[in-house]
Design an enzyme around this catalytic site. Structure first.
Site, short mmCIF file in Angstrom:
data_model
loop_
_atom_site.label_atom_id
_atom_site.label_comp_id
_atom_site.label_asym_id
_atom_site.label_seq_id
_atom_site.Cartn_x
_atom_site.Cartn_y
_atom_site.Cartn_z
CE1 TYR A 26 -5.00 -1.35 -4.37
CE2 TYR A 26 -5.41 -3.72 -4.35
CZ TYR A 26 -5.18 -2.53 -3.67
OH TYR A 26 -5.13 -2.52 -2.31
CB VAL B 179 0.03 -5.80 4.33
CG1 VAL B 179 -1.22 -5.22 4.92
CG2 VAL B 179 -0.13 -6.12 2.86
CB SER C 232 -0.94 0.02 1.19
OG SER C 232 -1.97 -0.90 0.98
CE1 TYR D 130 -4.91 1.52 4.52
CE2 TYR D 130 -3.21 0.47 5.82
CZ TYR D 130 -3.71 0.85 4.61
OH TYR D 130 -3.01 0.58 3.48
CE LYS E 18 -3.64 0.48 -1.31
NZ LYS E 18 -4.39 -0.08 -0.16
N1 GLN Z 1 -2.37 -5.33 -1.85
C1 GLN Z 1 -2.83 -5.25 -0.48
C2 GLN Z 1 -4.34 -5.44 -0.45
O1 GLN Z 1 -4.98 -4.96 -1.35
C3 GLN Z 1 -2.46 -3.91 0.08
C4 GLN Z 1 -2.97 -3.70 1.50
C5 GLN Z 1 -2.00 -2.96 2.37
O2 GLN Z 1 -0.81 -2.89 2.10
N2 GLN Z 1 -2.50 -2.44 3.47
O3 GLN Z 1 -4.89 -6.06 0.42
#
Ligand code: GLN
Length: 309
Positions: A191, A261, A64, A243, A67
């Protein structure tokens, strides 16, 4: 002011010795096998001085953290019209939560929760084939990090493509509201692939530098984004980048930051430095456990919190 090279070395050594390392993400099978004993830290100041320690040159799945860069690209493509497709308020819920989407008619709360990032990816994809959109994202990362070797880990992307049922649910739900323009499979494919970018702390800190220096590319001096846009991306990172752990991150670290993650965090000390930390074990909100602790130690010792020393 303490010497940043010494502080970074000290923190890496402290983190290497800690027994509490969090839990590696297992819902993406390819990430489940990553060794939780790794720790890397890289700090690059606005003059280009690098302080790096531990596993700072080991590529990891940025997940993420990507993003931040897709948000930058989508804002470059459609400007502030982006904000009619996605909000910019903290969600107070998990990164992959579904419940808020129904209350809010398919409009995701912010560009950093999964639903919001999928909507942002859809904006980048419109008018292109998935392969072209991915090429654009990859070229942007290589340009920012000044490193043509950056690549996507196909095994991680395929692993998530096989198991990403929750993200498919979010995307289909948004599609039913007309929030996504492209075929759901195409948007999800792009994505999953940008989440699977593999980068080291050193490369990631380099890629984030434009956010620490008013939108300017560190090597060429060219404008990546206007200063106002860099400031606003930092604001969204501060309020939404972790988050439902965003409040805790602001309280303890006091910098705009974005987690993934894979265990990476990109943090920005505006006007001072771009910082990337990586430790694969996560806390209950899905943010790097030792990454956050290391950043807290770093900002305290350097006096870098945006809220004062
Ligand atoms: N690719 C992961 C997902 O879509 C990214 C989530 C994350 O890094 N928090 O679940």
């Amino acid at each position: 002011m303490p010497d940043i090279v010494e502080v970074v070395q000290e923190i890496a050594e402290e983190m290497r010795q800690r027994p509490d390392r969090g839990e590696v993400a297992t819902y993406i099978p390819e990430l489940a096998g990553v060794d939780p004993n790794q720790f890397g830290l890289a700090v690059i100041d606005t003059e280009g001085h690098v302080a790096a320690a531990g596993d700072c040159d080991v590529p990891f799945s940025i997940q993420s953290v990507s993003k931040v860069f897709t948000l930058t690209l989508a804002l470059g493509k459609v400007g502030d019209r982006l904000w009619s497709r996605v909000g910019r308020e903290p969600s107070g819920s998990a990164f992959n939560s579904i419940v808020q989407l129904e209350y809010e008619h398919g409009i995701p709360r912010n560009p950093f929760i999964n639903a919001g990032a999928i909507a942002v990816t859809d904006v980048i994809l419109s008018g292109h084939k998935p392969r072209e959109a991915l090429g654009e994202i990859l070229r942007f990362m290589r340009f920012l990090a000044d490193d043509p070797a950056i690549a996507i880990d196909e095994a991680v992307a395929a692993s998530e493509q096989r198991t990403g049922f929750r993200n498919a649910a979010l995307a289909n739900y948004m599609k039913s509201y007309g929030v996504l323009e492209n075929p759901v499979d195409y948007t999800l494919g792009v994505y999953f692939h940008h989440c699977a970018l593999a980068m080291s702390c050193r490369q990631l800190a380099m890629a984030g530098r434009f956010l620490a220096q008013r939108g300017k590319h560190p090597v060429t001096g060219l404008s990546v984004v206007q200063p106002e846009r860099a400031r606003r991306i930092n604001a969204v990172m501060l309020t939404c980048g972790h988050y439902d752990g965003s409040g805790e991150f602001a309280y303890r670290v006091g910098l705009p930051g974005k987690s993934g993650v894979g265990g990476g965090i990109l943090a920005i000390a505006p006007g001072k430095a771009s910082i990337a930390v990586w430790s694969p074990g996560l806390d209950a909100s899905g943010n790097s456990h030792l990454g956050r602790i290391a950043l807290e130690a770093l900002t305290r010792r350097m006096g870098w919190s945006i809220f004062g020393a």
